[in-house]
Design an enzyme around this catalytic site. Sequence first.
Site, mmCIF file in Angstrom:
data_model
loop_
_atom_site.group_PDB
_atom_site.id
_atom_site.type_symbol
_atom_site.label_atom_id
_atom_site.label_comp_id
_atom_site.label_asym_id
_atom_site.label_seq_id
_atom_site.Cartn_x
_atom_site.Cartn_y
_atom_site.Cartn_z
ATOM 1 N N ASP A 180 0.832 -1.206 0.000
ATOM 2 C CA ASP A 180 0.000 0.000 0.000
ATOM 3 C C ASP A 180 0.868 1.258 0.000
ATOM 4 O O ASP A 180 1.953 1.283 0.579
ATOM 5 C CB ASP A 180 -0.895 -0.010 1.241
ATOM 6 C CG ASP A 180 -1.809 1.185 1.313
ATOM 7 O OD1 ASP A 180 -2.684 1.310 0.444
ATOM 8 O OD2 ASP A 180 -1.643 2.001 2.247
ATOM 9 N N GLU A 229 0.903 -0.563 -5.175
ATOM 10 C CA GLU A 229 -0.050 0.529 -5.395
ATOM 11 C C GLU A 229 0.791 1.799 -5.480
ATOM 12 O O GLU A 229 1.128 2.407 -4.468
ATOM 13 C CB GLU A 229 -1.070 0.628 -4.253
ATOM 14 C CG GLU A 229 -2.147 1.663 -4.531
ATOM 15 C CD GLU A 229 -2.573 2.459 -3.306
ATOM 16 O OE1 GLU A 229 -3.570 3.195 -3.404
ATOM 17 O OE2 GLU A 229 -1.914 2.376 -2.262
#
Length: 722
Positions: free
Chosen positions: A401, A454
């Site tokens: 993330d 990401e």
Amino acid sequence: MPRLDDSGLDALANATHDDPFAWLGPHDGDGGVVVTTIQPGAVKVDLVTSPDVPPVPMTRIHPAGIFQGILSAARRYNLRIDWGQTTQTIEDPYRFSPTLSDYDLYLLGEGRQRRLADCLGANQITVDHVAGVRFAVWAPNARRVSVVGSFNNWDGRRHPMRRHHNLGIWEIFIPGIATGSLYKFEILTQAGAVVLKADPLARQVQGPPETASIVTDAAAFTWHDEAWMKQRDGRADQALAIYEVHAASWRRHPDGRPFLWGELADHLIPYVVDLGFTHIEFMPIMAHPFGGSWGYQPLSQFAPMPTLGTPAEFAAFVDRCHQAGLGVILDWVPAHFPTDGFGLIQFDGTPLYEHADPREGFHQDWNTLIFNLGRIEVRNFLIASALFWLERFHVDGIRVDAVASMLYRDYSRKEGEWIPNRFGGRENLEAIDFLRELSSVIEHDSPSAMLIAEESTAWPGVTRPVAENGLGFTHKWNMGWMHDTLRYIEQDPIHRRYHHDDMTFGLIYAFSEKFVLPISHDEVVYGKHAMLGKMPGDNWQKFANLRAYFGFMWTQPGKKLLFMGQEFGQSGEWNHDSELAWAELGAPAHAGVRSLISDLNRLYRSQPALSATDFNPEGFRWVIGDDRAQSVLAWIRQTGDDSQTILVLCNFTPVPRDHYRIGVPSAGRWIEMLNTDSGLYGGSDMGNLGGLVTEAIGAHGMRQSLVVTLPPLGVLMFRRDA
């Protein structure tokens, strides 16, 4: 042994002594072996060596409960403690030598102990035929660390730990600690404050609002997925269709309780299999104190969220996924952590896991602390966490993330709010080194697993190998494609001609990385509307637009990711406090979207042209990219085998296009494989059933062409009849 003076006794009594093992336990002394123990609240303590030998009474030498006794010779003994109303016989933790091996300590010092949870934290082990738990923790700047828990009345005087001074590691082996026991570390800081901290390496924790760590059963889970693990290849250019899930809100009981792992296995797995997805991706399941963070502010990098079940129950869920032919991907957060006092913040009274300077260590967007990736111990902690989920729980991939927030020192910061790197630049060199080390370690230790980024910027080489100066990820989310195409599809069709480039621009860079096309949870919250709610027009047009967008997405180069609820066109935004709007599946329009997703996945997985050339520019060819006046697009997906070639046509207006001529690469009959406007999906059923035969009329640079009916707001897929 030297005699304890009053100041030494007071230090033991107040748990401020810097070396409790130097005094507690057995030591050679005048007249034999002198045993010292501290048992606050005890009435008396005896040394018990054998049922046949009378116990040796110990003398209270300090009113806080310090007792001392002498054995005539070195021998094994127990402590029999009279608490007034009960009597307890225990092994003395202070008679045991250190249990961390020299090799463990060497790897810890080097920052290369990849199985960190087997060294630090609470590990059930057996020493000299005595079962117990070794507790170990990194706290280099603490004056004293004790284990406290349900087994010692949370009294930090009872079990102060041994310090390995050169590493800042504290350890103690405590016999007789039961599985399920609650514990924390009590830390005396250099400033004299006493703080209670959860174990950073805990493998099981209490759920909010409770904050204790839990001793976990050391027994290994019995897996049944050998065949799956043997054939898994997360680095191949093959079908990857991901169903993104927030485990606590996919489905709930009538009283609001989320489904547990066993219940999710019974319901979620067959549902996803029926939809044809290849993998489930969970938003972070690592234990986190605030549910509203959706897991993206975790404090327990080694423990699953307790509200969903035990670690063993999560392992069983993954096992059942693999047996059903489903992979499991976990979102993982190495960028930052929350500021809850029982967690990592100022762990030993100093900035240990975080940066000291808020210009480096405080994330303004999320009010969280940023991991100090310049410390080898912190890098080791995080890399060991990623490997832990891959190895201990057999997960098939990790999605990292907020990579962009890690790569740039000035991420979301104004001038003067950040510190340049040593060369004066904005790149976070420590984070770059960390990500490369992470990908290299995973490629070496778990080579068939995926590592997905990401990353929302144009950072070059995210999926390029480390050896080629890349970051080494196996996949990257294509955030630019997502933003551009959603901006287009949200336009009223009459205006789409002016935004045509939003649908074509992504192909300029589509093969620069190994992309996943993501429609994630972030796109259906905070006023952005659910996917259906983004669509313009009346109700029929909204569903038609949504079906067309999914048809477009599933036939574009790139792996696929879709957030839960969007597969049936949920009307409302996602709400983490409630379940999906399952009642909507009873409506034909919503059921039609679900059927379309199932068919798209079926074709995606069965047609090599759609799934085996996502990373190969030779697998894509524009046919029509410039018909902005009619908002029509067409392309070919191909493998080099003409029999596998697929033609895709899109009409992004509600106006049907009769007699639309389209060039094709070969003569013969072309069969309509899928039509998003089919009545099966809730459309108007306008299309080309029965197939079409080419005409020897050139179009779009090809000698053969078809005359096609383009349905309103529809996407068509054709293949040449064998």
